[in-house]
Scaffold this active site. Sequence first.
Site, PDB file in Angstrom:
ATOM      1  N   THR A   1       0.901  -1.251   0.035  1.00 27.58           N
ATOM      2  CA  THR A   1       0.033  -0.043   0.153  1.00 27.58           C
ATOM      3  C   THR A   1       0.810   1.139   0.010  1.00 27.58           C
ATOM      4  O   THR A   1       0.845   2.049  -0.759  1.00 27.58           O
ATOM      5  CB  THR A   1      -0.763   0.139   1.263  1.00 27.58           C
ATOM      6  OG1 THR A   1      -1.743  -1.247   1.172  1.00 27.58           O
ATOM      7  CG2 THR A   1      -1.688   1.131   1.251  1.00 27.58           C
TER       8      THR A   1
ATOM      9  N   ASN B   1      -6.487  -9.365  -7.560  1.00 23.37           N
ATOM     10  CA  ASN B   1      -6.674 -10.088  -6.442  1.00 23.37           C
ATOM     11  C   ASN B   1      -7.897 -10.776  -5.869  1.00 23.37           C
ATOM     12  O   ASN B   1      -7.789 -11.484  -5.327  1.00 23.37           O
ATOM     13  CB  ASN B   1      -6.227  -9.451  -5.224  1.00 23.37           C
ATOM     14  CG  ASN B   1      -7.018  -8.203  -5.070  1.00 23.37           C
ATOM     15  OD1 ASN B   1      -7.123  -7.304  -6.139  1.00 23.37           O
ATOM     16  ND2 ASN B   1      -7.574  -7.561  -3.953  1.00 23.37           N
TER      17      ASN B   1
ATOM     18  N   GLN C   1       0.167  -9.719  -6.333  1.00 22.00           N
ATOM     19  CA  GLN C   1      -0.563 -11.196  -6.406  1.00 22.00           C
ATOM     20  C   GLN C   1       0.609 -12.032  -7.223  1.00 22.00           C
ATOM     21  O   GLN C   1       0.704 -13.036  -7.065  1.00 22.00           O
ATOM     22  CB  GLN C   1      -1.510 -11.092  -6.865  1.00 22.00           C
ATOM     23  CG  GLN C   1      -2.895 -10.441  -5.880  1.00 22.00           C
ATOM     24  CD  GLN C   1      -2.880 -11.408  -4.697  1.00 22.00           C
ATOM     25  OE1 GLN C   1      -2.508 -12.337  -4.462  1.00 22.00           O
ATOM     26  NE2 GLN C   1      -3.221 -10.541  -3.610  1.00 22.00           N
TER      27      GLN C   1
ATOM     28  N   SER D   1       4.655  -7.061  -1.876  1.00 22.57           N
ATOM     29  CA  SER D   1       4.554  -7.026  -0.372  1.00 22.57           C
ATOM     30  C   SER D   1       4.708  -8.724   0.382  1.00 22.57           C
ATOM     31  O   SER D   1       4.131  -9.731  -0.269  1.00 22.57           O
ATOM     32  CB  SER D   1       2.845  -6.945  -0.152  1.00 22.57           C
ATOM     33  OG  SER D   1       2.483  -7.095   1.067  1.00 22.57           O
ATOM     34  N   ALA D   2       5.578  -8.798   0.959  1.00 24.52           N
ATOM     35  CA  ALA D   2       6.242 -10.073   1.501  1.00 24.52           C
ATOM     36  C   ALA D   2       5.192 -10.991   2.100  1.00 24.52           C
ATOM     37  O   ALA D   2       5.319 -12.212   1.971  1.00 24.52           O
ATOM     38  CB  ALA D   2       7.287  -9.785   2.350  1.00 24.52           C
ATOM     39  N   HIS D   3       4.127 -10.465   2.569  1.00 29.53           N
ATOM     40  CA  HIS D   3       3.225 -11.391   3.183  1.00 29.53           C
ATOM     41  C   HIS D   3       2.255 -12.316   2.406  1.00 29.53           C
ATOM     42  O   HIS D   3       1.771 -13.111   2.573  1.00 29.53           O
ATOM     43  CB  HIS D   3       2.537 -10.793   4.266  1.00 29.53           C
ATOM     44  CG  HIS D   3       1.123  -9.881   3.874  1.00 29.53           C
ATOM     45  ND1 HIS D   3      -0.009 -10.363   3.781  1.00 29.53           N
ATOM     46  CD2 HIS D   3       1.282  -8.570   3.310  1.00 29.53           C
ATOM     47  CE1 HIS D   3      -0.664  -9.183   3.125  1.00 29.53           C
ATOM     48  NE2 HIS D   3       0.129  -8.202   3.073  1.00 29.53           N
TER      49      HIS D   3
ATOM     50  N   THR E   1      14.071   4.158  10.398  1.00 30.10           N
ATOM     51  CA  THR E   1      14.813   3.117  10.514  1.00 30.10           C
ATOM     52  C   THR E   1      14.450   1.776   9.953  1.00 30.10           C
ATOM     53  O   THR E   1      13.242   1.545  10.027  1.00 30.10           O
ATOM     54  CB  THR E   1      15.161   2.578  12.188  1.00 30.10           C
ATOM     55  OG1 THR E   1      15.606   3.969  12.716  1.00 30.10           O
ATOM     56  CG2 THR E   1      16.085   1.680  12.366  1.00 30.10           C
TER      57      THR E   1
ATOM     58  N   CYS F   1      -9.926  -6.766   2.915  1.00 28.17           N
ATOM     59  CA  CYS F   1     -10.454  -5.615   3.142  1.00 28.17           C
ATOM     60  C   CYS F   1     -11.642  -5.295   3.361  1.00 28.17           C
ATOM     61  O   CYS F   1     -12.469  -4.597   3.873  1.00 28.17           O
ATOM     62  CB  CYS F   1      -9.626  -4.119   2.711  1.00 28.17           C
ATOM     63  SG  CYS F   1      -8.277  -4.780   1.716  1.00 28.17           S
TER      64      CYS F   1
HETATM   65  N1  PLP Z   1      -2.403  -4.660  -3.890  1.00 30.63           N
HETATM   66  C1  PLP Z   1      -3.097  -5.826  -4.120  1.00 30.63           C
HETATM   67  C2  PLP Z   1      -3.202  -6.305  -5.363  1.00 30.63           C
HETATM   68  C3  PLP Z   1      -3.350  -6.819  -2.698  1.00 30.63           C
HETATM   69  O1  PLP Z   1      -3.866  -7.917  -3.218  1.00 30.63           O
HETATM   70  C4  PLP Z   1      -2.783  -6.196  -1.695  1.00 30.63           C
HETATM   71  C5  PLP Z   1      -3.230  -6.961  -0.455  1.00 30.63           C
HETATM   72  O2  PLP Z   1      -4.407  -7.409  -0.100  1.00 30.63           O
HETATM   73  C6  PLP Z   1      -2.427  -4.993  -1.515  1.00 30.63           C
HETATM   74  C7  PLP Z   1      -2.191  -4.248  -2.836  1.00 30.63           C
HETATM   75  C8  PLP Z   1      -1.663  -4.367  -0.307  1.00 30.63           C
HETATM   76  O3  PLP Z   1      -0.904  -4.997   0.078  1.00 30.63           O
HETATM   77  P1  PLP Z   1      -0.405  -4.574   1.766  1.00 30.63           P
HETATM   78  O4  PLP Z   1      -0.875  -5.576   2.420  1.00 30.63           O
HETATM   79  O5  PLP Z   1       1.210  -5.086   1.635  1.00 30.63           O
HETATM   80  O6  PLP Z   1      -0.538  -3.222   1.858  1.00 30.63           O
END
Ligand code: PLP
Length: 376
Positions: A72, A152, A180, A200-202, A238, A328
């Site tokens: 994000t 996504n 994704q 995004s690592a997660h 940091t 979300c």
């Molecule tokens: N963009 C997409 C396509 C996503 O699926 C997500 C996560 O749901 C994000 C952005 C946001 O990522 P983050 O959780 O690292 O903010």
Amino acid sequence: MKKVYLDNAATTPIRAEVITLMTKVLLEDYGNPSSAHFIGRNAKNAVEISRKSIAKEFNVSAQEIIFTSSATEANNFVIQSCIRDLKIERIISSKIEHHAVLHTIQILQKQYQIEVDYVNVLHTGNVDVVHLSELLSNSKAKTLVSLMHVNNEIGSVLDLNRIAKICKQNKAYFHSDTVQSVGKTTFDLQEIPIDFIVASAHKFHGPKGVGFAFIRKGIALNPILFGGEQEKGMRAGTECVHNIVGMAKALELSQENLVEEKKYISNLKEYTITQLKLHFTDVKFNGDTSETFFNILNILLPFSKEKTTMILFHLDMKGIAVSRGSACQSGSAKPSHVLFEILNSEDILKPSLRISFSHYNTLDDVDYLIENLKLI
Ligand code: PLP
């Protein structure tokens, strides 16, 4: 209670090897990477080795990778800085982007009075490339194109290389939200003339709270956060050393296991489609399943709209984690903004579910899901 996690597009479990390495970093490399002494230097070293390792996966140089707290943040950074620093006058995007892009664009449109055009979305969930070309050729305004790689919610896939080339021909900058797909496919960014991607690592079995932006060499953006000199002054604060190291390790492992895991997950998805068709004759699939990304399946269940709200509740009670749309939004009663673009007014009211897989899932998980859907 049995636990079945089928919401891997929302987030993924961390790999054990990543946790082990992160724990070691937390214990040993606790220094501030900006400190000049050896403990600080060790931490700095860990950050820079991670940057090089990530850059190598994309065939780019380490200085083109900027660490952030999330995708994000990376999306916000790129889009906001483009408007401010590259004097972008127009953005072309789509209505099926993640809110991290969609809402950013909407806010910036008001703030900077830029023009925003949305590319038509086909019923498959793919953007209309002919319309994109028309939009690009009908204006001389300095343009940023922002289109996501893999959606996504439905898993529709954009041809990055093709779009990047069209953007180049039309002298437009190209940003793609690749959240994704990073960790689930390979990218050679020397071959694809794209300007910005984010990750995004997660989403690829790494830690939460860390991501990165790739910013093509030669594009000068200014920071949106001010403070210290971290990330070449582009992103003060940091560095979260253990998260950065964990992200690099997670990406490395994802790439190492990519072929095998992709094959395994694709088989799971195929099996799910077959079983759903077998047990629910009127089931429909949102998006074209022959083309959607290998780990995402979005289904339209042949249930009455009255059952829409109770499905997730019922599955949750049975220990099954799936989602209605993006994480979300899945708690919201509002229909998904992505499905709204591709479904008719009747189908949008019916229950849709996003099932997203990882290599930790089994055929048993799928059977358990089907069994429980049959009870609804
Ligand atoms: N963009 C997409 C396509 C996503 O699926 C997500 C996560 O749901 C994000 C952005 C946001 O990522 P983050 O959780 O690292 O903010």
